[in-house]
Design a protein around this motif. Structure first.
Motif, PDB file in Angstrom:
ATOM      1  N   LYS A  62      17.331   5.527  35.839  1.00  0.00           N
ATOM      2  CA  LYS A  62      17.279   4.162  36.544  1.00  0.00           C
ATOM      3  C   LYS A  62      16.939   4.630  37.903  1.00  0.00           C
ATOM      4  O   LYS A  62      15.975   4.020  38.592  1.00  0.00           O
ATOM      5  N   TYR A  63      17.728   5.497  38.453  1.00  0.00           N
ATOM      6  CA  TYR A  63      17.291   6.119  39.692  1.00  0.00           C
ATOM      7  C   TYR A  63      15.853   6.655  39.898  1.00  0.00           C
ATOM      8  O   TYR A  63      15.076   6.205  40.929  1.00  0.00           O
ATOM      9  N   VAL A  64      15.182   7.469  39.036  1.00  0.00           N
ATOM     10  CA  VAL A  64      13.990   7.890  38.950  1.00  0.00           C
ATOM     11  C   VAL A  64      12.965   6.581  38.878  1.00  0.00           C
ATOM     12  O   VAL A  64      11.932   6.715  39.629  1.00  0.00           O
ATOM     13  N   ILE A 118       6.290  12.100  40.460  1.00  0.00           N
ATOM     14  CA  ILE A 118       7.088  12.876  39.972  1.00  0.00           C
ATOM     15  C   ILE A 118       7.125  14.256  40.322  1.00  0.00           C
ATOM     16  O   ILE A 118       8.276  14.596  40.668  1.00  0.00           O
ATOM     17  N   TYR A 119       6.038  14.611  40.555  1.00  0.00           N
ATOM     18  CA  TYR A 119       5.784  16.073  41.054  1.00  0.00           C
ATOM     19  C   TYR A 119       6.255  15.974  42.692  1.00  0.00           C
ATOM     20  O   TYR A 119       6.738  16.780  43.220  1.00  0.00           O
ATOM     21  N   ASP A 120       5.626  15.017  43.374  1.00  0.00           N
ATOM     22  CA  ASP A 120       5.939  14.803  44.731  1.00  0.00           C
ATOM     23  C   ASP A 120       7.452  14.770  45.222  1.00  0.00           C
ATOM     24  O   ASP A 120       7.938  15.319  46.128  1.00  0.00           O
ATOM     25  N   TYR A 121       8.181  13.877  44.444  1.00  0.00           N
ATOM     26  CA  TYR A 121       9.693  13.801  44.702  1.00  0.00           C
ATOM     27  C   TYR A 121      10.442  15.059  44.026  1.00  0.00           C
ATOM     28  O   TYR A 121      11.760  15.169  44.324  1.00  0.00           O
ATOM     29  N   LYS A 129       8.755   3.191  41.230  1.00  0.00           N
ATOM     30  CA  LYS A 129       8.445   1.841  41.512  1.00  0.00           C
ATOM     31  C   LYS A 129       8.109   1.824  43.012  1.00  0.00           C
ATOM     32  O   LYS A 129       7.197   1.212  43.544  1.00  0.00           O
ATOM     33  N   GLU A 130       8.906   2.401  43.794  1.00  0.00           N
ATOM     34  CA  GLU A 130       8.777   2.246  45.526  1.00  0.00           C
ATOM     35  C   GLU A 130       7.485   3.050  45.566  1.00  0.00           C
ATOM     36  O   GLU A 130       6.703   2.677  46.533  1.00  0.00           O
TER      37      GLU A 130
END
Length: 576
Positions: free
Chosen positions: A117-119, A156-159, A124-125
């Motif tokens: 849920k957090y991911v 996903i990579y950037d975070y 989305k943001e």
């Protein structure tokens, strides 16, 4: 399926929080799932190589077939029906609730744990901030998925999220559902057996009207007022309309034609924002479908086919949700393919296969002053300058009826729908405010098809109650002289031809035919319709081909029916 809360706590500097007061080992364990991004060039290369070693499975979603047949669950509570909607992620589960003695409709979607849920929230943001393209402008489904996947994987990579393949697929599903689809109700829209979707307000289950099981509550509930307002606003944006507290009512249609009515302000609908969606059939029901569904008989449709082709003026009447517009669309297939058609609607619902067709749709003004508004009345007046062979009006309610009946009187064959339960009710509506037609104009009307929702024959059963011919109108009293040509027999669920038709005699005289010739022609049309039913010819294009073939060459159509199948492809190719 309650609304998801943002798990990010601003007081914790953006740290991931499962619940209030969660401390210790579990918190630290989840924190480890957020690795820091590599800071050196060598570290970034190593990280990229690791990502290449474990590429994600390509995201794919499959919508259900338009034709679906379901068994009826026994009211024992032990048998349920489950079928795919957005395969392989979303499923419909229909079961009998023994406590409430009713059928319920549940949406099954993949569950998300707290980390997922957090991911999803962060992804989305990130998409909102980085995507600068309107996804509706990307026409091909595959390109939309590819565009989303590229951006999601980059985020996903950037975070620096540690997401395995299974988690990635679930996250991609919810991203697709909420960015391309219509959030929680996207699965309902994908179900080809659902006709209507309605939300009555806050903290109330959404209800659907199912073709087989009728009205059922679902497990989808909007519990947060802000979330529901945002969703109604999203509906308005998809309809290319505007809704606000000052203008809290919405009436429009989605790009696929689904009709939308919604309200935003709580002081207008006291239970909170509401919405109602009436789904649009991408492939309309054809006359063969009407016979198979018992909405009409082959005798009726052969009769309607003949009078439509010969320019009769027809009104289809009935109560709410009796199938008027659907039947109007169906019998419009009997209009010759080369004829010029102009249709006028306030919301687009008709879907005709004719090339020579101008579909007109009214629009509201751009501001509260009405600037830019185009009414059905204005469209109808302009339509006669387009010199149509046939005029179709989605529904008449007011002054546009005067223009349509003037067109009938001047020789433009017209068809439309109107809300009225019988011919008597229809005549009262047409002669009183706000329509206020004179009895002299009403004589232009040839036939009235009265429809009913026969719930005793099934929760979604529609039937033609009767077909009435208007022979004349008393100019003093406004009372019509009516001949009932066909009637529905409820106890037998069958149709009876009364053996008298003033309209067929009128057409025969005008065309120079004998009455027996007309009856033989209608008999041949009935034979062709029955033949298509028996041979399971239900594809829309095939039905249109045979209707057109009969118009061009009845003899060739009869040859096919008599078993000379080797002529079939040659004849169909010839008419195309």
């Amino acid at each position: 399926m309650e609304d998801q809360e943002d798990p990010e706590d601003p007081e914790n500097n953006g740290d991931y929080v499962i619940g209030k007061g969660l401390k210790g080992f579990l918190y630290k364990k989840l924190k480890k799932k957020e690795p820091e991004k590599p800071k050196t060039r060598a570290g970034m290369i190593v990280h990229a190589l690791k990502e290449e070693e474990k590429p994600y499975t390509k995201f794919h979603i499959e919508y259900p077939s338009r034709m679906m047949y379901l068994p009826t669950p026994k009211p024992t509570g032990t048998r349920t029906i489950t079928y795919a909607l957005l395969k392989p992620f979303s499923y419909a589960n229909i079961k009998y609730d023994t406590k409430e003695s009713t059928m319920v409709y549940n949406i099954i979607e993949p569950g998300l744990n707290d980390y997922e849920k957090y991911v999803l929230v962060k992804i989305k943001e990130g998409l909102i901030q980085t995507i600068n393209v309107n996804l509706e402008d990307i026409k091909k489904h595959e390109k939309i998925l590819g565009f989303l996947e590229e951006n999601v994987q980059k985020l996903i990579y950037d975070y620096g999220f540690d997401v395995n393949d299974k988690e990635y697929m679930k996250i991609m599903y919810y991203v697709f559902r909420d960015f391309v689809g219509l959030d929680e109700i996207e699965s309902l829209l994908a179900d080809p057996l659902i006709e209507d979707i309605g939300c009555d307000g806050l903290q109330l289950p959404i209800y659907v009207v199912h073709q087989k099981f009728g009205s059922m509550r679902t497990n989808i509930i909007f519990n947060d007022e802000k979330r529901l307002k945002e969703f109604v606003t999203k509906l308005a944006e998809r309809c290319d309309r505007y809704i606000s507290y000052a203008e809290p009512l919405l009436d429009g249609s989605l790009p696929d034609g689904t009709r939308v009515q919604a309200s935003l302000a709580k002081d207008v609908t006291t239970r909170g924002p509401t919405f109602s969606l009436r789904k649009f059939r991408e492939l309309p029901l054809n006359p063969i479908d009407m016979i198979r569904l018992k909405t009409a008989s082959s005798d009726m449709l052969a009769y309607i086919w003949f009078i439509v082709e010969n320019g009769a003026n027809i009104l289809i009447t009935g109560g709410v949700s009796t199938g008027k517009t659907c039947f109007l669309n169906s019998i419009s297939l009997f209009i010759p393919q080369e004829a010029k058609i102009v249709s006028i609607e306030d919301t687009r619902e008709l879907n005709l296969p004719h090339e020579n067709w101008i579909p007109g749709v009214a629009r509201t003004g751009f501001t509260g002053t009405g600037v830019g508004e185009v009414t059905m009345f204005e469209l109808l007046k302009e339509s006669f300058r387009q010199n149509p062979d046939y005029l179709i009006v989605g529904e008449i309610r007011g002054k546009e009826a005067y223009v349509m009946f003037q067109g009938m009187a001047s020789g433009h064959p017209s068809m439309s729908t109107i809300h009225a339960g019988s011919v008597d009710d229809l005549m009262k509506r047409l002669q009183t405010h706000p329509i206020s037609l004179s009895p002299g104009l009403l004589e232009s009307l040839n036939a009235v098809i009265v429809m009913t929702h026969a719930k005793e024959k099934g929760k979604s059963a529609r039937r033609i109650k009767e077909i009435d011919e208007i022979e004349s109108i008393d100019t003093d009293t406004g009372i019509p002289r009516v001949l009932k040509t066909f009637v529905w027999l409820p106890h037998e669920d069958n149709y009876e031809y009364r053996g008298n038709s003033w309209l067929l005699g009128k057409i025969a005289r005008e065309k120079g035919f004998t009455f027996d010739t007309v009856l033989r022609d209608i008999s041949k049309r009935k034979k062709l319709l029955d033949w298509m039913v028996e041979n399971n010819i239900i594809n829309l294009n095939d039905v249109i081909d045979y209707i057109r073939l009969y118009r061009i060459s009845p003899e060739k159509a009869e040859a096919i029916m008599n078993g000379k199948d080797h002529f079939r492809k040659e004849y169909i190719k010839e008419i195309k």
